[in-house]
Write a protein that holds these residues in place. Structure first.
Motif, PDB file in Angstrom:
ATOM      1  N   SER A  50       3.288   5.532  -6.240  1.00  0.00           N
ATOM      2  CA  SER A  50       3.187   5.435  -7.690  1.00  0.00           C
ATOM      3  C   SER A  50       2.219   6.465  -8.255  1.00  0.00           C
ATOM      4  O   SER A  50       2.248   6.762  -9.450  1.00  0.00           O
ATOM      5  CB  SER A  50       2.736   4.024  -8.093  1.00  0.00           C
ATOM      6  N   LYS A  51       1.367   7.020  -7.404  1.00  0.00           N
ATOM      7  CA  LYS A  51       0.377   8.003  -7.845  1.00  0.00           C
ATOM      8  C   LYS A  51       0.768   9.434  -7.480  1.00  0.00           C
ATOM      9  O   LYS A  51       0.337  10.383  -8.136  1.00  0.00           O
ATOM     10  CB  LYS A  51      -0.984   7.693  -7.209  1.00  0.00           C
ATOM     11  N   ALA A 101       0.831  -1.208   0.000  1.00  0.00           N
ATOM     12  CA  ALA A 101       0.000   0.000   0.000  1.00  0.00           C
ATOM     13  C   ALA A 101       0.858   1.247   0.000  1.00  0.00           C
ATOM     14  O   ALA A 101       0.540   2.238  -0.646  1.00  0.00           O
ATOM     15  CB  ALA A 101      -0.932  -0.005   1.208  1.00  0.00           C
ATOM     16  N   ASP A 147       2.004   1.820  -3.332  1.00  0.00           N
ATOM     17  CA  ASP A 147       0.903   2.141  -4.225  1.00  0.00           C
ATOM     18  C   ASP A 147       0.675   3.642  -4.290  1.00  0.00           C
ATOM     19  O   ASP A 147       0.544   4.209  -5.363  1.00  0.00           O
ATOM     20  CB  ASP A 147      -0.365   1.422  -3.756  1.00  0.00           C
ATOM     21  N   TRP A 148       0.630   4.332  -3.137  1.00  0.00           N
ATOM     22  CA  TRP A 148       0.399   5.774  -3.195  1.00  0.00           C
ATOM     23  C   TRP A 148       1.602   6.487  -3.788  1.00  0.00           C
ATOM     24  O   TRP A 148       1.459   7.512  -4.464  1.00  0.00           O
ATOM     25  CB  TRP A 148       0.023   6.338  -1.832  1.00  0.00           C
TER      26      TRP A 148
END
Length: 308
Positions: A31-32, A25, A28-29
């Motif tokens: 990557s954004k 997780a 994941d953030w």
């Protein structure tokens, strides 16, 4: 509300892995979001902002492993508009500025944490400051005089004193000779000391912490030069605010980082708060600030009906 030019406040940050979200997780953030920008309100000059938050910036860089950038806008509205335009991700706001951002974004922001004092309180007070050697000992003495407010989006520097003085029978539109906006709390207090204003609205947290006390510590004014002749009811301390459209794990991790800074980096915490009575943070949600949203709307209606 028009989009206004501003000096955005930016803070780049990455987040350490939490047990709740795990490594996947956290990545994941990342990557954004490659830059986390951080807004700070203009209650003092930009140089002092930079100095106060420099250790906090280092704390984030150490724990998150990415570059941190901080900027401040020239007005409260600059930070609010930056949030609304998705040009910053987080901001330390006062209660009224949070309410303005919530209204401007149609509920597109959320509060994460607010301040906790050593006596268990979570608020502060608006005051009307005057020179101690002036003849002004109460608001009654200020009829026809100049009372400077700080900023239209300031809680303690405008919304709360305006609203409460009005309720107490001192209509700011007619009772005072003039009610200009100074632009910041420090500018208003300096205007009082220098004779530009008879009085100015600012804030204190307690007897030893607040704008006048901090200005004494910084050598901007002398001890015993500024007194306050009016004090508001307790105001809910403003929140660290996030854009609601950010990844949830990013918001929760930033919340965790700020909550932990008193223990993980006491020096950074002391510098950024500037309040020896603040011992930490509490988690907050929008319900805590709903009354501020309502108060701002009532003030708008009053001023609109009077053609102000």
């Amino acid at each position: 509300m028009h989009r206004r030019a501003f000096l955005g406040t930016a803070l780049t940050a990455a987040v350490f892995v939490t047990a709740l979200h795990g490594p996947a997780a956290a990545e994941d953030w990342k990557s954004k979001v490659d830059t986390i920008r951080f807004g700070i309100l203009s209650s003092e000059n930009e140089k002092d902002h930079t100095q106060r938050y420099s250790a906090f910036k280092d704390y984030l860089e150490k724990n998150l492993g990415v570059e941190i950038e901080t900027y401040t806008a020239s007005s409260y509205d600059g930070v609010i508009q930056a949030l609304a335009a998705d040009q910053i991700e987080f901001a330390f706001l006062g209660s009224s500025a949070y309410a303005a951002a919530w209204t401007e974004t149609d509920g597109g922001v959320e509060p994460l944490v607010s301040r906790l004092q050593d006596d268990g309180s979570t608020g502060y007070y608006s005051v009307v400051a005057v020179r101690c050697d002036s003849p002004y000992k109460s608001v009654d003495d200020l009829q026809g005089k100049t009372l400077a407010f700080a900023d239209p989006d300031s809680t303690s520097g405008y919304a709360v004193p305006y609203f409460n003085l009005l309720k107490q029978g001192y209509n700011p539109e007619t009772y005072f000779g003039a009610t200009p906006f100074s632009g910041s709390h420090e500018t208003g207090v300096l205007g009082v000391v220098n004779g530009q204003f008879d009085a100015a609205a600012t804030y204190i947290t307690n007897d030893i912490a607040g704008i006048p006390q901090r200005m004494v510590e910084k050598g901007m004014i002398k001890a015993g030069e500024v007194c306050w002749i009016w004090t508001s009811p307790e105001i809910t301390s403003g929140p660290l605010t996030a854009r609601k459209n950010l990844p949830d794990d990013l918001k929760r991790t930033m919340q965790k980082l700020v909550m932990e800074v008193p223990q993980k980096d006491p020096e950074a915490f002391a510098q950024m708060t500037g309040n020896p009575k603040q011992v930490g943070w509490i988690e907050v949600d929008h319900d805590r600030y709903a009354w501020i949203v309502e108060m701002r709307e009532e003030i708008r209606k009053i001023r609109r009906n009077r053609g102000s």
